[in-house]
Design an enzyme around this catalytic site. Structure first.
Site, PDB file in Angstrom:
ATOM      1  N   ARG A   1      -5.820  -2.055   8.701  1.00 30.11           N
ATOM      2  CA  ARG A   1      -7.078  -2.869   8.233  1.00 30.11           C
ATOM      3  C   ARG A   1      -6.600  -4.203   7.188  1.00 30.11           C
ATOM      4  O   ARG A   1      -5.494  -4.042   6.867  1.00 30.11           O
ATOM      5  CB  ARG A   1      -8.087  -2.068   7.458  1.00 30.11           C
ATOM      6  CG  ARG A   1      -7.449  -1.240   6.532  1.00 30.11           C
ATOM      7  CD  ARG A   1      -8.727  -0.607   5.910  1.00 30.11           C
ATOM      8  NE  ARG A   1      -8.340   0.364   4.739  1.00 30.11           N
ATOM      9  CZ  ARG A   1      -8.104   1.867   5.027  1.00 30.11           C
ATOM     10  NH1 ARG A   1      -8.564   2.272   6.291  1.00 30.11           N
ATOM     11  NH2 ARG A   1      -7.711   2.467   4.211  1.00 30.11           N
TER      12      ARG A   1
ATOM     13  N   THR B   1     -10.534  -7.225  -5.895  1.00 26.34           N
ATOM     14  CA  THR B   1     -11.837  -7.260  -6.490  1.00 26.34           C
ATOM     15  C   THR B   1     -12.683  -5.654  -6.254  1.00 26.34           C
ATOM     16  O   THR B   1     -13.327  -5.518  -7.194  1.00 26.34           O
ATOM     17  CB  THR B   1     -12.998  -8.105  -5.887  1.00 26.34           C
ATOM     18  OG1 THR B   1     -12.670  -8.109  -4.449  1.00 26.34           O
ATOM     19  CG2 THR B   1     -12.629  -9.519  -6.408  1.00 26.34           C
TER      20      THR B   1
ATOM     21  N   LEU C   1      11.216 -20.083  -4.723  1.00 28.07           N
ATOM     22  CA  LEU C   1      10.238 -19.235  -4.030  1.00 28.07           C
ATOM     23  C   LEU C   1       8.956 -19.558  -4.952  1.00 28.07           C
ATOM     24  O   LEU C   1       8.998 -19.510  -6.122  1.00 28.07           O
ATOM     25  CB  LEU C   1      10.677 -17.791  -4.288  1.00 28.07           C
ATOM     26  CG  LEU C   1       9.761 -16.811  -3.728  1.00 28.07           C
ATOM     27  CD1 LEU C   1       9.599 -16.905  -2.206  1.00 28.07           C
ATOM     28  CD2 LEU C   1      10.196 -15.491  -4.231  1.00 28.07           C
TER      29      LEU C   1
ATOM     30  N   HIS D   1       2.619   3.143  -8.793  1.00 32.86           N
ATOM     31  CA  HIS D   1       2.614   1.798  -9.211  1.00 32.86           C
ATOM     32  C   HIS D   1       3.663   1.175  -9.862  1.00 32.86           C
ATOM     33  O   HIS D   1       4.232   0.281  -9.787  1.00 32.86           O
ATOM     34  CB  HIS D   1       1.420   1.609 -10.118  1.00 32.86           C
ATOM     35  CG  HIS D   1       0.042   1.743  -9.290  1.00 32.86           C
ATOM     36  ND1 HIS D   1      -0.124   1.555  -7.739  1.00 32.86           N
ATOM     37  CD2 HIS D   1      -1.138   2.606  -9.474  1.00 32.86           C
ATOM     38  CE1 HIS D   1      -1.414   1.728  -7.432  1.00 32.86           C
ATOM     39  NE2 HIS D   1      -2.074   2.599  -8.444  1.00 32.86           N
TER      40      HIS D   1
ATOM     41  N   ARG E   1      -0.050   7.804  -2.637  1.00 37.35           N
ATOM     42  CA  ARG E   1       0.595   8.757  -1.754  1.00 37.35           C
ATOM     43  C   ARG E   1       2.073   8.843  -2.058  1.00 37.35           C
ATOM     44  O   ARG E   1       2.669  10.235  -2.056  1.00 37.35           O
ATOM     45  CB  ARG E   1       0.155   8.404  -0.336  1.00 37.35           C
ATOM     46  CG  ARG E   1      -1.109   8.824   0.034  1.00 37.35           C
ATOM     47  CD  ARG E   1      -1.486   7.912   1.420  1.00 37.35           C
ATOM     48  NE  ARG E   1      -1.573   6.678   1.237  1.00 37.35           N
ATOM     49  CZ  ARG E   1      -1.705   5.648   2.187  1.00 37.35           C
ATOM     50  NH1 ARG E   1      -1.561   6.093   3.507  1.00 37.35           N
ATOM     51  NH2 ARG E   1      -2.106   4.477   1.905  1.00 37.35           N
TER      52      ARG E   1
ATOM     53  N   ASP F   1       0.738  -1.338  -0.089  1.00 37.54           N
ATOM     54  CA  ASP F   1       0.210   0.018   0.009  1.00 37.54           C
ATOM     55  C   ASP F   1       0.884   1.362  -0.115  1.00 37.54           C
ATOM     56  O   ASP F   1       1.969   1.424   0.382  1.00 37.54           O
ATOM     57  CB  ASP F   1      -0.909  -0.070   1.318  1.00 37.54           C
ATOM     58  CG  ASP F   1      -2.123   0.932   1.024  1.00 37.54           C
ATOM     59  OD1 ASP F   1      -2.277   1.420   0.140  1.00 37.54           O
ATOM     60  OD2 ASP F   1      -2.962   1.117   2.073  1.00 37.54           O
ATOM     61  N   GLY F   2       0.280   2.366  -0.450  1.00 40.98           N
ATOM     62  CA  GLY F   2       1.030   3.596  -0.352  1.00 40.98           C
ATOM     63  C   GLY F   2       1.443   4.158  -1.668  1.00 40.98           C
ATOM     64  O   GLY F   2       2.238   5.115  -1.845  1.00 40.98           O
TER      65      GLY F   2
HETATM   66  C1  FPP Z   1      -2.193   0.249  -3.034  1.00 39.52           C
HETATM   67  O1  FPP Z   1      -1.519   1.302  -3.151  1.00 39.52           O
HETATM   68  C2  FPP Z   1      -1.356  -0.644  -4.423  1.00 39.52           C
HETATM   69  C3  FPP Z   1      -2.032  -1.344  -5.311  1.00 39.52           C
HETATM   70  C4  FPP Z   1      -3.689  -1.222  -5.523  1.00 39.52           C
HETATM   71  C5  FPP Z   1      -1.408  -1.799  -6.368  1.00 39.52           C
HETATM   72  C6  FPP Z   1      -0.151  -2.455  -6.175  1.00 39.52           C
HETATM   73  C7  FPP Z   1       0.540  -2.911  -7.508  1.00 39.52           C
HETATM   74  C8  FPP Z   1       1.767  -3.007  -7.548  1.00 39.52           C
HETATM   75  C9  FPP Z   1       2.914  -2.680  -6.453  1.00 39.52           C
HETATM   76  C10 FPP Z   1       2.245  -3.227  -8.765  1.00 39.52           C
HETATM   77  C11 FPP Z   1       2.776  -4.582  -8.875  1.00 39.52           C
HETATM   78  C12 FPP Z   1       1.959  -5.378  -9.620  1.00 39.52           C
HETATM   79  C13 FPP Z   1       1.759  -6.724 -10.344  1.00 39.52           C
HETATM   80  C14 FPP Z   1       0.775  -7.067 -10.896  1.00 39.52           C
HETATM   81  C15 FPP Z   1       3.120  -7.587 -10.026  1.00 39.52           C
HETATM   82  P1  FPP Z   1      -2.611   2.758  -3.516  1.00 39.52           P
HETATM   83  O2  FPP Z   1      -2.674   3.012  -4.755  1.00 39.52           O
HETATM   84  O3  FPP Z   1      -3.682   2.212  -2.661  1.00 39.52           O
HETATM   85  O4  FPP Z   1      -1.994   3.720  -2.499  1.00 39.52           O
HETATM   86  P2  FPP Z   1      -2.723   4.937  -1.646  1.00 39.52           P
HETATM   87  O5  FPP Z   1      -3.427   4.459  -0.706  1.00 39.52           O
HETATM   88  O6  FPP Z   1      -1.378   5.713  -1.301  1.00 39.52           O
HETATM   89  O7  FPP Z   1      -3.384   5.532  -2.848  1.00 39.52           O
END
Ligand code: FPP
Length: 248
Positions: A191, A67, A132, A38, A25, A21-22
């Site tokens: 959470r 989902t 792995l 991302h 931000r 997550d994050g």
């Molecule tokens: C949450 O951060 C992150 C995600 C929803 C996507 C995670 C995906 C990757 C790290 C890319 C790797 C992917 C693959 C398919 C290998 P957020 O966007 O919710 O961050 P925020 O809470 O700061 O807005």
């Protein structure tokens, strides 16, 4: 601590699961679009996969697309689909060489047929790798996983008295994978977000304020060091991981 130091003790978790997550931000704090976050998160994933191989973690599960993520703006959803495709196209050969076995958890049928085919090819190519197991949770939701399992059990004519924990485990997307020992959540939210809700029953949690793109090898090592100091009791008084026979 130097870059080559391994985490403390012999208590390396067999299975680490991560809520990455994050990213958004991280990007926002740099004045960049969310997708740049991302992409930086994807770069970081490579580092953490390498660290898992180096530290002897056997299973890594990553929450890449839930989902619920379909509710994000179209551009971001398309961008995340593109990242999955790109990772398979560009990283598969290297992952295979490193001995990484790719698995998918979630609903594959909800994805573009071209992506489905790439995922299935990647799974087939790497199925005998042992170093792995990388479980990619993509179009995954814990409640959805349980619904799928219940439906399959009914279709298979399972009788009510046959249903026990072991059987439910066999019907989940994670069948054959031990429950996560350690779940890491970056960016500080407290959470579960519909992630591995059955499998997390006795997992240890590590939550850090660090955003996922900055959660580097040293941060990962800190998480493993913290885990090594935990006393896992599985609802009992003194049992540890090694002592608990029900912990697959
Ligand atoms: C949450 O951060 C992150 C995600 C929803 C996507 C995670 C995906 C990757 C790290 C890319 C790797 C992917 C693959 C398919 C290998 P957020 O966007 O919710 O961050 P925020 O809470 O700061 O807005």
């Amino acid at each position: 601590m130097g870059d080559n130091d391994t985490p403390s003790g012999s208590k390396i978790p067999t299975h680490v699961a991560i809520i990455m997550d994050g990213n958004g931000r991280w990007a926002l704090s740099r004045g960049l679009p969310r997708l740049a976050g991302h992409r930086a998160g994807t770069e970081n994933l490579r580092r953490i996969i390498r660290a898992c191989v180096e530290f002897g973690v056997k299973y890594l599960t990553i929450y890449a697309f839930s989902t619920e993520n379909w509710g994000r703006p179209r551009e971001e959803v398309d961008g995340l689909m593109h990242i999955l495709e790109n990772v398979i196209d560009k990283e598969l050969a290297e992952l295979h060489k490193e001995g990484v076995q790719l698995r998918h958890i979630g609903r594959l049928e909800g994805l573009d047929p071209k992506i489905q085919e790439k995922v299935l090819n990647a799974i087939e190519l790497t199925k005998n790798n042992q170093r792995l197991v990388l479980n990619v949770a993509f179009n995954y939701g814990g409640r959805d996983e349980i619904i799928c399992a219940v439906r399959k059990m009914i279709q298979d004519g399972v009788r009510p008295e046959e249903v026990d924990e072991e059987m439910v485990g066999r019907y989940l997307f994670t069948a054959g994978v031990p429950d996560p020992d350690l779940i890491i959540r970056t960016s500080g939210e407290l959470r579960i977000s519909n992630f591995l809700i059955w499998q997390a029953a006795y997992s240890e949690w590590y939550v850090t304020p660090v955003y996922w793109p900055d959660f580097n090898k040293d941060e990962f090592r800190k998480a493993l060091d913290t885990y090594a100091q935990r006393d896992r009791r599985f609802g009992g008084l003194t049992a540890s991981v090694e002592d608990n026979p029900s912990h697959a």
